[in-house]
Design an enzyme around this catalytic site. Structure first.
Site, PDB file in Angstrom:
ATOM      1  CB  CYS A   1      42.620 -68.683  -3.624  1.00 27.65           C
ATOM      2  SG  CYS A   1      43.515 -69.654  -2.416  1.00 27.65           S
TER       3      CYS A   1
ATOM      4  CG  HIS B   1      45.128 -68.090  -7.092  1.00 27.33           C
ATOM      5  ND1 HIS B   1      45.560 -67.355  -6.014  1.00 27.33           N
ATOM      6  CD2 HIS B   1      44.996 -69.376  -6.651  1.00 27.33           C
ATOM      7  CE1 HIS B   1      45.677 -68.162  -4.956  1.00 27.33           C
ATOM      8  NE2 HIS B   1      45.348 -69.379  -5.315  1.00 27.33           N
TER       9      HIS B   1
ATOM     10  CG  ASN C   1      48.137 -69.949  -2.520  1.00 22.68           C
ATOM     11  OD1 ASN C   1      47.562 -68.868  -2.398  1.00 22.68           O
ATOM     12  ND2 ASN C   1      47.495 -71.069  -2.797  1.00 22.68           N
TER      13      ASN C   1
END
Ligand code: ACO
Length: 317
Positions: free
Chosen positions: A115, A239, A269
């Site tokens: 990520c 994030h 996500n």
């Protein structure tokens, strides 16, 4: 990580683009196939729906095309393509195919830092510009639906597919990048991982606990290198893994969540894509003005963490 050397050639973001697959998967649709509910998912994660069914190459071509168009650049003028993804369509070559399909004639590389991939790509791209490249396309794309186990209620609600891209162009004066930090701790790989050909597996509570600490530590390092404090930051672009992680990180950093760009409700996500999607959303909504300081910060599998402070527009005061 070292601070930026005095006199290093700088860059600014001159265009951006985003892409999401058409298919929307709502919490209620998930609840029809597993023991969960819209209420549980929303309250524990902040996610209402996610997009699924994309390919990494297809989404990247679209976001990259938009970013080039906004920058007003013919693809042949790009000197390098950095494609951050943890879900390449094939073992290698996603960036090369995107380069070819967009009509670019330059080096092209896939970067995988889970990520934090987009942040690693963005810092790498600034490094390429410091070494002489004039224009670099950075794309963050993931199609996590392909490595999500839709029989596992502990992970299935969290993930989605998406892509965001930025064009970086060199400038004569100071660039936008004031400070950056890249971090990794391989001893924690086991709490968030996917075997090759397998699904995402994680210890959710432990990831949550570490994620907050990693984001705060990394953000503080970037701000220290930039010589700024959290009060100087106009907008944080975190994030997007869980709204509660974003809230906890904002609380510990001392910035109200109203000064965060949050898109998780409709995307879930999307790994390498969350930060460019949240950045593009803030820009498209006019939340960023010339000279504003932005703090981009993320964490990911590995585990990794990364952040940077940007002054929008470069040398504006
Ligand atoms: N629906 C209903 N109940 C559920 C669900 C669900 N989807 N998932 C878990 N539960 C249950 C659990 O079984 C547990 O039940 P029990 O008390 O009877 O044992 C209860 O809900 C609580 O579960 P917890 O895991 O303690 O819930 P928590 O509040 O920790 O939330 C979550 C879980 C959302 C996963 C949270 O821990 C989290 O967000 N962690 C971080 C995840 C993350 O950021 N991952 C990054 C991935 S990045 C990448 O992979 C590329």
């Amino acid at each position: 990580m070292p601070a930026i050397r005095e006199g290093a050639r700088g860059a600014v973001i001159s265009g951006w683009g985003t892409s999401l697959p058409e298919k929307v998967l709502t919490n209620d649709e998930l609840a029809a196939t597993m023991d969960t509910s819209d209420e549980w998912i929303r309250s524990r994660t902040g996610i209402a729906e996610r997009r699924v069914g994309g390919t990494t190459i297809g989404l990247s071509i679209e976001s990259g095309r938009q970013a080039l168009e906004m920058a007003g650049l013919d693809p042949s003028r790009i000197d390098a393509l950095v494609l951050a993804t943890t879900t390449p369509d094939k073992q290698w070559g996603s960036a090369a195919v995107v380069q070819h399909e967009l009509g670019m004639r330059c080096g092209a590389v896939d970067v995988n830092a889970a990520c934090t991939g987009f942040m690693y790509g963005l810092v790498t791209a600034h490094g390429l510009i410091a070494m002489g490249a004039d224009r670099v396309l950075v794309i963050g794309t993931d199609s996590l639906s392909r490595i999500t186990d839709y029989t596992d209620r502990a992970t299935a609600p969290l993930f989605g597919d998406g892509s965001g891209a930025v064009v970086l162009e060199s400038v004569d004066g100071d660039g936008e990048l004031l400070g950056w930090d890249l971090d990794a701790d391989g001893s924690a790989l086991g709490i968030l991982q996917a075997e090759v050909g397998g699904y995402i597996e994680m210890e959710g509570k432990e990831v949550f606990r570490r994620a907050v600490r990693l984001m705060v530590d990394s953000a503080e390092k970037s701000m220290a290198h930039a010589g700024v404090t959290i009060d100087d930051i106009k907008l944080i672009i975190p994030h997007q893994a869980n709204i509660r992680i974003i809230q906890a990180a904002c609380d510990r950093l001392g910035i109200p969540i109203e000064r965060a760009s949050v898109v998780i409700e409709h995307t879930g996500n999307t790994s390498s894509a969350t930060i460019p999607l949240a950045l593009a959303d803030a820009l498209d909504r006019g939340r960023v003005e010339y000279g504003d300081l932005l703090l981009l910060v993320g964490f990911g599998g590995g585990m990794t963490a990364a952040s940077c402070v940007l002054r929008w527009g470069g040398d504006a005061q």
